[in-house]
Design an enzyme around this catalytic site. Structure first.
Site, PDB file in Angstrom:
ATOM      1  CG  ASP A   8       2.376   5.663  10.607  1.00 41.87           C
ATOM      2  OD1 ASP A   8       2.559   6.866  10.848  1.00 41.87           O
ATOM      3  OD2 ASP A   8       2.180   5.218   9.468  1.00 41.87           O
ATOM      4  CD  GLU A  39      -1.083   2.983   6.779  1.00 43.00           C
ATOM      5  OE1 GLU A  39      -2.010   2.677   6.024  1.00 43.00           O
ATOM      6  OE2 GLU A  39       0.085   3.046   6.411  1.00 43.00           O
ATOM      7  CG  HIS A  68      -0.749  -0.630   4.522  1.00 42.05           C
ATOM      8  ND1 HIS A  68      -0.496  -1.631   3.605  1.00 42.05           N
ATOM      9  CD2 HIS A  68       0.439  -0.019   4.744  1.00 42.05           C
ATOM     10  CE1 HIS A  68       0.789  -1.627   3.293  1.00 42.05           C
ATOM     11  NE2 HIS A  68       1.380  -0.655   3.964  1.00 42.05           N
ATOM     12  CG  HIS A 179       3.807   6.379   4.333  1.00 39.67           C
ATOM     13  ND1 HIS A 179       3.160   5.160   4.236  1.00 39.67           N
ATOM     14  CD2 HIS A 179       4.704   6.399   3.295  1.00 39.67           C
ATOM     15  CE1 HIS A 179       3.626   4.498   3.198  1.00 39.67           C
ATOM     16  NE2 HIS A 179       4.567   5.216   2.612  1.00 39.67           N
ATOM     17  CG  HIS A 181       6.670   3.535  10.189  1.00 39.65           C
ATOM     18  ND1 HIS A 181       6.456   2.191  10.403  1.00 39.65           N
ATOM     19  CD2 HIS A 181       5.502   4.004   9.675  1.00 39.65           C
ATOM     20  CE1 HIS A 181       5.235   1.852  10.033  1.00 39.65           C
ATOM     21  NE2 HIS A 181       4.637   2.956   9.582  1.00 39.65           N
TER      22      HIS A 181
END
Length: 270
Positions: A8, A39, A68, A179, A181
């Protein structure tokens, strides 16, 4: 084939790191195909059209999204126009864009990229990710219709991500989680030949709370009250992800290595 997946992208510092370092990595590591999860690239919440174009211009072949996906409204028309941006496949069938596509790679090779959203601990009731991905994999057999398959499982629970890895084993070259992180240390090749990593981590500042400036998240944890908006941390970013080398004949992984490039985490190269 030499594949790179980056986790991400988090805010301005993550975008800057992609723009500066990804072109150099493509050349130095002789990469054939690059997938970037974008995202959180715009203010930590979603991806704007301009920022999507910037990540693609830096050398990403595909940009995946997540829960998101539609936070930035100007991404919606771009999802219909730009095939290199994917939203999760198990959103409503009426949602704009697509969750899986086949892309060209050097030498006439084909790469299927798909993204699914997990359901465990997620706020929205998405469709079942396992039944959503199954017909896509069956329609694009690894080593036949395509030379590589990359599946991004955007989910909270590591157990659900691991389940997806085993569900896809032998049908994908790489299953990688996004997602949370936080990069995990379990890069491996599963028995059927699929490379797997529970979470690629983020491309962002790790002197943070999962990419956000520390003060407001810590205030909320300690007091249970909010005072300000979350803001992406602005220090030097680490590029986090996974490198995979595959066999073109079978599409199975030959080698997998975690990637930690620059910033606060130790540098690594495949």
């Amino acid at each position: 084939m030499r594949l790179l997946f980056l986790g991400d992208v988090m805010g301005r510092t993550g975008r800057a790191a992609i723009a500066e370092r990804l072109p150099k990595l493509r050349e130095a590591w002789r990469l054939d195909f690059v997938v970037v999860n974008g995202e959180n690239a715009t203010g930590g919440m979603g991806l704007s059209a301009d920022h999507a174009r910037g990540i693609l211009a830096a050398g990403a072949d595909v940009v995946t999204l997540g829960d998101h996906a539609f936070d930035q409204k100007d991404i919606v028309p771009l999802l219909e126009q730009e095939p290199r941006i994917l939203r999760p496949i198990n959103y409503s069938k009426l949602a704009p864009g697509r969750g899986a596509r086949v892309y060209d790679a050097p030498g006439g090779r084909k790469v299927l990229v798909a993204q699914v959203l997990g359901r465990v601990f997620m706020k929205q009731p998405f469709d079942d990710p396992f039944s959503a991905i199954e017909p896509v994999l069956k329609a694009h057999p690894l080593g036949g219709a395509v030379q590589a398959v990359v599946v991004d499982i955007h989910a909270e629970a590591t157990s659900e991500k691991m389940g997806m890895g085993h569900w896809c084993d032998g049908q994908a070259s790489l299953v990688v989680g996004t997602h949370t992180h936080v990069p995990t240390g379990d890069a491996q090749i599963l028995p059927g030949g699929t490379a797997y990593l529970s979470d690629a981590g983020m491309c962002g500042d790790y002197n943070s709370v999962i990419g956000m400036e520390k003060l407001e998240p810590m205030r909320r944890f300690v007091t249970g009250m909010s005072k300000a908006r979350f803001e992406p941390a602005a220090g030097e970013a680490t590029l986090s992800g996974v490198f995979v080398e595959t066999d073109d004949r079978t599409g199975r992984a030959l080698r997998v290595a975690m990637v930690r490039q620059g910033g606060r985490l130790q540098d690594a190269a495949p």
